[in-house]
Design an enzyme around this catalytic site. Structure first.
Site, PDB file in Angstrom:
ATOM      1  N   VAL A  25      79.114 -36.639 107.556  1.00 37.17           N
ATOM      2  CA  VAL A  25      77.958 -37.339 107.003  1.00 37.17           C
ATOM      3  C   VAL A  25      76.663 -36.758 107.579  1.00 37.17           C
ATOM      4  O   VAL A  25      75.632 -36.690 106.897  1.00 37.17           O
ATOM      5  CB  VAL A  25      78.092 -38.865 107.241  1.00 37.17           C
ATOM      6  N   ASP A  26      76.718 -36.292 108.807  1.00 38.85           N
ATOM      7  CA  ASP A  26      75.577 -35.660 109.466  1.00 38.85           C
ATOM      8  C   ASP A  26      75.103 -34.443 108.652  1.00 38.85           C
ATOM      9  O   ASP A  26      73.905 -34.306 108.324  1.00 38.85           O
ATOM     10  CB  ASP A  26      76.034 -35.242 110.882  1.00 38.85           C
TER      11      ASP A  26
ATOM     12  N   VAL B 176      85.429 -37.027 112.082  1.00 36.87           N
ATOM     13  CA  VAL B 176      85.737 -36.027 113.115  1.00 36.87           C
ATOM     14  C   VAL B 176      86.047 -36.674 114.463  1.00 36.87           C
ATOM     15  O   VAL B 176      86.916 -36.207 115.197  1.00 36.87           O
ATOM     16  CB  VAL B 176      84.524 -35.076 113.275  1.00 36.87           C
TER      17      VAL B 176
HETATM   18  N1  AR6 Z   1      78.255 -40.601 102.858  1.00 38.04           N
HETATM   19  C1  AR6 Z   1      78.877 -41.596 103.522  1.00 38.04           C
HETATM   20  N2  AR6 Z   1      79.889 -41.392 104.388  1.00 38.04           N
HETATM   21  C2  AR6 Z   1      80.298 -40.126 104.585  1.00 38.04           C
HETATM   22  C3  AR6 Z   1      79.707 -39.022 103.936  1.00 38.04           C
HETATM   23  C4  AR6 Z   1      78.629 -39.299 103.041  1.00 38.04           C
HETATM   24  N3  AR6 Z   1      77.990 -38.342 102.378  1.00 38.04           N
HETATM   25  N4  AR6 Z   1      80.341 -37.915 104.347  1.00 38.04           N
HETATM   26  C5  AR6 Z   1      81.306 -38.296 105.202  1.00 38.04           C
HETATM   27  N5  AR6 Z   1      81.292 -39.626 105.341  1.00 38.04           N
HETATM   28  P1  AR6 Z   1      81.977 -38.055 110.357  1.00 38.04           P
HETATM   29  P2  AR6 Z   1      82.025 -39.076 113.135  1.00 38.04           P
HETATM   30  C6  AR6 Z   1      82.139 -40.533 106.148  1.00 38.04           C
HETATM   31  O1  AR6 Z   1      83.023 -37.047 110.656  1.00 38.04           O
HETATM   32  O2  AR6 Z   1      83.462 -39.373 113.046  1.00 38.04           O
HETATM   33  C7  AR6 Z   1      79.604 -34.571 112.691  1.00 38.04           C
HETATM   34  O3  AR6 Z   1      79.876 -33.190 112.701  1.00 38.04           O
HETATM   35  C8  AR6 Z   1      83.492 -40.050 106.567  1.00 38.04           C
HETATM   36  O4  AR6 Z   1      84.449 -40.251 105.524  1.00 38.04           O
HETATM   37  O5  AR6 Z   1      80.821 -37.638 109.534  1.00 38.04           O
HETATM   38  O6  AR6 Z   1      81.131 -40.087 113.728  1.00 38.04           O
HETATM   39  C9  AR6 Z   1      78.573 -34.963 113.730  1.00 38.04           C
HETATM   40  O7  AR6 Z   1      77.610 -33.959 113.936  1.00 38.04           O
HETATM   41  C10 AR6 Z   1      83.792 -40.904 107.764  1.00 38.04           C
HETATM   42  O8  AR6 Z   1      84.381 -42.154 107.341  1.00 38.04           O
HETATM   43  O9  AR6 Z   1      81.349 -38.680 111.731  1.00 38.04           O
HETATM   44  C11 AR6 Z   1      79.400 -35.210 114.936  1.00 38.04           C
HETATM   45  O10 AR6 Z   1      79.666 -34.007 115.634  1.00 38.04           O
HETATM   46  C12 AR6 Z   1      82.418 -41.234 108.327  1.00 38.04           C
HETATM   47  O11 AR6 Z   1      81.475 -40.772 107.384  1.00 38.04           O
HETATM   48  C13 AR6 Z   1      80.680 -35.749 114.390  1.00 38.04           C
HETATM   49  O12 AR6 Z   1      80.764 -35.246 113.073  1.00 38.04           O
HETATM   50  C14 AR6 Z   1      82.152 -40.599 109.664  1.00 38.04           C
HETATM   51  O13 AR6 Z   1      82.706 -39.292 109.702  1.00 38.04           O
HETATM   52  C15 AR6 Z   1      80.647 -37.250 114.336  1.00 38.04           C
HETATM   53  O14 AR6 Z   1      81.889 -37.733 113.944  1.00 38.04           O
END
Ligand code: AR6
Length: 332
Positions: free
Chosen positions: A33-34, A120
């Site tokens: 999402v980042d 992640v």
């Molecule tokens: N909109 C809403 N939710 C989303 C989107 C989106 N566009 N894309 C992904 N998700 P993650 P974390 C969901 O991995 O576990 C990054 O590299 C996804 O399905 O984004 O907190 C950062 O820089 C999941 O349920 O974040 C950090 O290094 C949720 O967002 C690391 O990942 C969170 O997944 C953070 O890991």
């Protein structure tokens, strides 16, 4: 309006005051999402983040949203899940709390969260959702200034977990105080207009609301006529009501309504289960009701819940109006 909403989709598309980013401690972007947020906001977001000096796990910082539809981005850093013994839960709760605190300080009225740490970072989704919901509810109960919190779920698994947890959030409570009676009367007016205008017209609806469900009438039914009223609350918001009265060995289900916008959320099923339990407590052998013959959807719903048609009845309700009803019964 409900304070908490669950939606499925891409958080970068949401037109809200603030979206929350599940970032890492550098705040300099990443995947998930980042990555999506940085791409949608444009390069200015990275420039703004570079000035923030990173962020601790469990903490949050704010920037503008730049090219995003949302005005702000609140960046928070979720914990990496190890085995639950490294304060992961407290840190995750802290992410939600600190993000909301910043939102509150910036006069943000509506805010959307992704499912922090569940990508992640590997936090178990079910547990993460419980923590997220509980923390947000606690914060909202102390900060009514925030109008709405959206849980924006990207994957199906999270979406169904959130829906399940929230649909458990149904409270059915006995109507006692004058204030609760007034809530019933207000709901009755909304619901009867929604359901009955197409069936019996505005004039008869007005008459019925006035004659059968004004706060004075409800109060009299409760205090003098042996009716029990119950409010059905969904996430602390009154969303329907029930009224019952024991008549011999039958429990008469006099009113059982859910506001239209809340249909399909499980409130009907929860309400009926409640009525069945109450009927058993009162040693009733059956639950009976009458339903307007032209109220096809309610008839279908009652049939689906196990009610059988037992006959029909026309009732003169005064002022030249009649109610043309089916009678139904549910054997216990
Ligand atoms: N909109 C809403 N939710 C989303 C989107 C989106 N566009 N894309 C992904 N998700 P993650 P974390 C969901 O991995 O576990 C990054 O590299 C996804 O399905 O984004 O907190 C950062 O820089 C999941 O349920 O974040 C950090 O290094 C949720 O967002 C690391 O990942 C969170 O997944 C953070 O890991």
């Amino acid at each position: 309006m409900a304070k908490i909403e669950i939606i499925r989709g891409d958080i970068t598309r949401l037109n809200v005051d603030a979206i929350v980013n599940a970032a890492n401690r550098s705040l300099l972007g990443g995947g998930g999402v980042d990555g999506a947020i940085h791409r949608a906001a444009g390069p200015q977001l990275l420039e703004a983040c570079e000035l923030l000096n990173g962020c601790n796990t469990g903490d949050a910082k704010i920037t503008p949203g730049f090219r995003l539809p949302s005005k702000y981005v609140i960046h928070t850093v979720g914990p990496v899940w190890k085995d639950g013994k490294f304060h992961e839960k407290e840190l995750l709760a802290s992410c939600y709390r600190q993000s909301l605190r910043i939102a509150y300080q910036n006069n943000i009225k509506n805010i959307a969260f992704p499912n922090i740490s569940t990508g992640v970072y590997g936090f178990p989704k079910q547990e993460a959702a419980s923590i997220a919901i509980e923390t947000v509810q606690n914060f909202l109960s102390d900060h009514p200034e925030i109008d709405k919190v959206i849980f924006c779920c990207f994957d199906d698994e999270n979406f169904s977990i959130y829906n399940r947890l929230i649909s458990n959030n149904i409270v059915i409570k006995r109507v006692i105080s004058k204030q609760e009676i007034q809530i019933v009367a207000d709901l009755a007016s909304i619901i009867w207009n929604e359901y009955y205008i197409p069936i019996i017209g505005q004039e008869q609806v007005d008459y019925m609301v006035r004659t059968f469900q004004s706060s004075e009438v409800v109060e009299k039914q409760i205090n003098n006529e042996g009716y029990e009223y119950y409010l059905i609350e969904y996430l602390s918001k009154p969303s329907g009501y029930i009224s019952i009265k024991l008549k011999g060995k039958e429990l008469f289900l006099s009113k059982f309504y859910v506001v239209k916008e809340k249909r399909g959320t499980g409130l009907g099923t929860a309400g009926l289960k409640f009525v069945i339990d109450r009927a058993k407590e009162l040693n009733a052998k059956a639950i009976t009701l009458t339903v307007n013959k032209y109220n096809i959807n309610s008839i279908k719903a009652y049939n689906k819940m196990g009610f059988k048609n037992t006959g029909s009845i026309v009732t003169d309700i005064g002022a030249g109006f009649v109610m043309d009803d089916y009678t139904m019964s549910y054997e216990l």
